[in-house]
Design an enzyme around this catalytic site. Structure first.
Site, PDB file in Angstrom:
ATOM      1  CE  LYS A   1      -0.916  24.244 -43.269  1.00 61.69           C
ATOM      2  NZ  LYS A   1      -1.448  23.335 -44.427  1.00 61.69           N
TER       3      LYS A   1
ATOM      4  CG  ASP B   1      -0.456  24.080 -47.608  1.00 59.52           C
ATOM      5  OD1 ASP B   1      -0.829  25.185 -47.030  1.00 59.52           O
ATOM      6  OD2 ASP B   1      -0.252  23.051 -46.678  1.00 59.52           O
TER       7      ASP B   1
ATOM      8  CD1 TRP C   1      -2.266  17.192 -40.208  1.00 61.02           C
ATOM      9  CD2 TRP C   1      -1.916  18.949 -39.059  1.00 61.02           C
ATOM     10  NE1 TRP C   1      -1.166  16.990 -39.414  1.00 61.02           N
ATOM     11  CE2 TRP C   1      -0.745  18.131 -38.988  1.00 61.02           C
ATOM     12  CE3 TRP C   1      -1.750  20.361 -38.426  1.00 61.02           C
ATOM     13  CZ2 TRP C   1       0.281  18.319 -38.252  1.00 61.02           C
ATOM     14  CZ3 TRP C   1      -0.603  20.476 -37.851  1.00 61.02           C
ATOM     15  CH2 TRP C   1       0.416  19.480 -37.583  1.00 61.02           C
TER      16      TRP C   1
ATOM     17  CD  GLU D   1      -1.371  19.661 -49.064  1.00 64.21           C
ATOM     18  OE1 GLU D   1      -2.049  18.769 -48.662  1.00 64.21           O
ATOM     19  OE2 GLU D   1      -0.814  20.210 -47.667  1.00 64.21           O
TER      20      GLU D   1
ATOM     21  CE  LYS E   1       3.943  17.313 -44.046  1.00 62.45           C
ATOM     22  NZ  LYS E   1       3.181  18.499 -44.681  1.00 62.45           N
TER      23      LYS E   1
ATOM     24  CG  ASP F   1       2.274  18.738 -48.411  1.00 64.53           C
ATOM     25  OD1 ASP F   1       2.736  19.441 -49.144  1.00 64.53           O
ATOM     26  OD2 ASP F   1       1.879  19.290 -46.988  1.00 64.53           O
TER      27      ASP F   1
HETATM   28 MG   LIG Z   1       0.629  21.060 -46.848  1.00 66.87          MG
END
Ligand SMILES: [Mg+2]
Length: 376
Positions: A274, A250, A329, A227, A173, A202
């Site tokens: 997602k 994403d 994930w 990302e 992250k 990300d």
């Molecule tokens: Mg992501």
């Protein structure tokens, strides 16, 4: 098992909506724009006239990760549920149309109902959801670990630990601070990174176009994927030809149109998908086909949640051809407790085994959850 129901119409008899708090293990989980200490998850149970029930789940990671929140999910499902009583759950397209007639948008809520329909279909036919979705390409799927925002030495320590545990992909992250600190983190990560482990940065929408371009130029010798670097699709599109790294989308991929547009604009090199954001497994199956047709890698994830959403992501993830799979994930390493003590989804050395039972393969202990809001 399916023979039992030949000549017998399966109908939706009841819908129950449960709320459950999932505690986060250890300190708060930090992303560029938010942090969470517990997750408010929503589970739906769709009961049929045969006694077979299907379960679905949706769990936004707090109210600011994307335009979705837990109370909103429950309100939306309560709005839709009365319209579904009496419908045939095996005609998933018909039920989907009725959902859209009852409420516009709110894909993240509709996803829980869609997942429950696939669970029912699997149980009625005595088949696993992955097999109904086209067949599992693998019985074990790699997961990946998301390393939260932290100091360079601490991020490097977690990277060393997680690659030692067996993870073959790590997500770091970044964002929400001076980009020079992100560059320092990336340099430190690549000092300890095992070359067999792939790295994704990300930013969860937090970089300016300037930050993304500067970081990519400063780290052009390092192989990673960026990302969701910036907030809007137009920002990401504007940097595409200026950065040296592949871009995965994403948060911007809210529906099938955005996925197709980002491919044909040449912006998306892959996707971090997602399941609940796009409305559930029915749309994830279509996205898998689009990615296969255009050779775009994808991961099958959800924001957070327990065993039911984890199983749903794992079933669709198992059907992705291995050369295009960026894994599945799940929140298991970050949360406490399984709904199903026996078949619950657990990470083993960075990998996930596809459940064996019919449907999602999860038999949840409903006593863990709140008294439901019910429709019949
Ligand atoms: Mg992501």
């Amino acid at each position: 098992m399916s023979k039992i129901f030949v000549g017998y119409t399966v109908k939706i008899a009841e819908i129950h909506i449960y709320q459950h708090d999932l505690p986060v293990v250890g300190p708060a989980y930090k992303m560029s724009l938010s942090q969470v200490t517990k997750l408010d998850t929503t589970i739906v149970e769709v009961v049929t006239n045969t006694g077979i029930s299907g379960f679905g789940e949706t769990c936004p990671v707090g109210p600011t990760y994307q335009p979705a929140h837990a109370a909103g999910a429950r309100a939306a499902i309560a709005e839709i549920a009365p319209h579904l009583i009496g419908l045939e759950p095996l005609t998933i397209g018909t039920v989907q149309r009725r959902m859209h007639q009852a409420l516009a948008g709110h894909n993240y809520a509709k996803a829980a109902l869609d997942i429950a329909l696939w669970d029912i279909a699997g149980k009625v036919h005595g088949m696993r959801v992955c097999d109904l979705l086209g067949g599992a390409a693998r019985e074990r799927v790699q997961s990946y670990y998301a390393v939260g925002i932290d100091e360079p030495d601490e991020v490097a320590r977690v990277v060393r630990d997680k690659q030692g545990e067996g993870f073959v992909r790590l997500q770091i992250k970044v964002g929400g601070r001076n980009v020079a600190q992100d560059i320092e983190v990336v340099r430190k990560v690549f000092e300890v990174r095992d070359p067999a482990v792939s790295i994704t940065l990300d930013a969860n929408r937090a970089w300016t176009t300037r930050d993304a371009i500067q970081l990519s130029m400063a780290c052009s010798d390092l192989d990673f994927v960026m990302e969701q670097p910036c907030a809007t699709y137009d920002e990401v599109k504007s940097i595409k030809s200026l950065v040296r790294h592949p871009i995965y989308l994403d948060e911007n991929t809210v529906d099938l149109n955005m996925i197709m547009r980002s491919i044909y604009d040449g912006v998306a090199d892959g996707f971090s998908m997602k399941t609940t954001r796009v409305g559930g497994l029915t749309n994830m199956r279509t996205i898998r086909e689009i990615c296969q047709a255009t050779n775009r890698p994808l991961s099958c994830d959800d924001s957070w949640g327990g065993d039911i959403i984890a199983a749903a992501c794992l079933h669709i993830g198992a059907t992705v051809p291995p050369n295009l799979s960026e894994g599945v994930w799940i929140a298991d390493p970050y949360i406490e407790g399984n709904y199903d003590p026996e078949n619950g989804i657990r990470l083993k050395d960075g990998w996930l085994d596809v459940p064996k039972g019919p449907g999602l393969g999860i038999v949840p202990d409903k006593s863990l959850w709140s008294t439901p809001q019910s429709f019949a």
